[in-house]
Design an enzyme around this catalytic site. Structure first.
Site, PDB file in Angstrom:
ATOM      1  N   SER A  88       0.841  -1.206   0.000  1.00  0.00           N
ATOM      2  CA  SER A  88       0.000   0.000   0.000  1.00  0.00           C
ATOM      3  C   SER A  88       0.869   1.246   0.000  1.00  0.00           C
ATOM      4  O   SER A  88       2.094   1.175   0.137  1.00  0.00           O
ATOM      5  CB  SER A  88      -0.914   0.014   1.239  1.00  0.00           C
ATOM      6  OG  SER A  88      -0.158   0.327   2.396  1.00  0.00           O
ATOM      7  N   LYS A 145       5.417   0.710   9.504  1.00  0.00           N
ATOM      8  CA  LYS A 145       5.251   2.127   9.831  1.00  0.00           C
ATOM      9  C   LYS A 145       6.568   2.655  10.400  1.00  0.00           C
ATOM     10  O   LYS A 145       7.540   1.929  10.559  1.00  0.00           O
ATOM     11  CB  LYS A 145       4.138   2.331  10.875  1.00  0.00           C
ATOM     12  CG  LYS A 145       2.778   1.742  10.516  1.00  0.00           C
ATOM     13  CD  LYS A 145       2.105   2.448   9.356  1.00  0.00           C
ATOM     14  CE  LYS A 145       0.767   1.788   9.022  1.00  0.00           C
ATOM     15  NZ  LYS A 145       0.197   2.321   7.764  1.00  0.00           N
ATOM     16  N   SER A 253      -2.853   6.732   6.019  1.00  0.00           N
ATOM     17  CA  SER A 253      -2.223   5.697   6.827  1.00  0.00           C
ATOM     18  C   SER A 253      -3.082   5.381   8.036  1.00  0.00           C
ATOM     19  O   SER A 253      -3.411   6.261   8.828  1.00  0.00           O
ATOM     20  CB  SER A 253      -0.833   6.161   7.296  1.00  0.00           C
ATOM     21  OG  SER A 253      -0.285   5.237   8.196  1.00  0.00           O
TER      22      SER A 253
END
Length: 305
Positions: A88, A145, A253
């Site tokens: 993504s 992340k 996000s």
């Protein structure tokens, strides 16, 4: 299936190794003795006869061939480096869809591959690290992340600005108010989201300088932020043994702002490099859209900031 790959790898390695070991200790000596008896009765045994007596059973031959390879993959993947694909755009512009990355498994402790219990402590995440972890709400899924808040920190996200009040270290004069995280505007980026060109910034998190994207047309969505206790929306107190993480594509996000903190035991490792990157085009389908590789982005190969 992917979530249990490590366990499957351990089982296959163990079974193939035990089959091979059993043959070496018990069956191979019997074949050797049978050959000696046959040769004592006929010194001119044909090659075919010798091979028939000494030939390993198919399952042993398979285990003999597979075990070294599987064991090497197990050690490499469980304790050293594991490849991941970026699915993504939540970490743009640092990582793009089609990037294949290497994750250093020993950065945050060496863990046994079955139940992922730490056996040797090797280090802790630092502010600014890009980490892969098991998604706390569904540990079968791997997320990636950037570490923003460390245990004991107070993190504030307001009006798309990030503030951090660092945890107090013994003997240190602590901050009385949160400090705004420095960032420099770089203008419009090449990326477009919801028909809006994203704003490009350079941000300084601890010792790590990296780039982020902001969608000026999107609100903070403070009403959807994770809240614990009486803390106001947009304020997060990081518990001991846990971390606050965010994507570099701040308005695209799903991260700690929305579901909370990452426990230390969920950490998989530190993303350290892009080893290959493919350009993808989206191809429409009657069932589900698919992504088709159209080229290789060699310029993206290298370390991750």
């Amino acid at each position: 299936m992917a979530a249990y790959f490590s366990q499957i790898l351990v089982i296959v390695t163990l079974v193939s190794g035990l089959i091979w070991l059993f043959d070496v200790l018990f069956q191979a000596p019997k074949r050797k003795a049978a050959l000696a008896v046959a040769q004592s009765g006929d010194a001119n045994l044909s090659e075919e006869a010798v091979e028939a007596i000494t030939k390993e059973p198919y399952i042993v031959e398979t285990a003999h061939s597979v075990f070294p390879v599987i064991a090497f993959v197990l050690v490499l993947r469980s304790f050293l480096y594991e490849p991941f694909q970026i699915p993504s755009g939540s970490m743009m512009p640092t990582l793009l869809v089609g990037d294949f990355i290497l994750v250093e498994k020993f950065s945050y402790g060496i863990k046994e591959p079955m139940w992922r219990k730490e056996v040797i402590a090797t280090g802790k995440p630092q502010r600014g690290d890009v980490v892969v972890f098991k998604y706390p709400e569904d540990p079968r899924i791997d997320y990636i992340k950037r570490v923003v808040g460390l245990p004991g920190d107070r993190v504030f996200y307001q009006n798309k600005e990030l503030y951090i009040q660092r945890a107090c270290v013994e003997g240190e004069i602590c901050q009385s108010v949160p400090a705004k995280v420095d960032r420099i505007a770089l203008g419009d980026s090449e990326f477009v989201q919801d028909g809006v060109r994203l704003k490009h910034y350079k941000e300084q998190l601890g010792d790590v300088e990296h780039e982020i994207l902001i969608n000026p047309a999107r609100p903070d969505m403070r009403g959807m932020f994770y809240r614990k206790g009486s803390a106001p929306a947009g304020e997060f107190v990081v518990p001991e043994g846990q971390y606050f993480v965010m994507g570099d594509n701040r308005d695209n996000s799903t991260d700690s702002r929305f579901w909370g903190f990452v426990p230390e035991e969920n950490l998989v490792g530190k993303a350290v490099a892009i080893w290959i990157s493919f350009e993808f085009d989206r191809k429409p389908s009657d069932v589900l859209p698919t992504w088709v590789p159209t080229g290789v982005r060699f310029e993206r190969v290298g370390g991750i900031q």
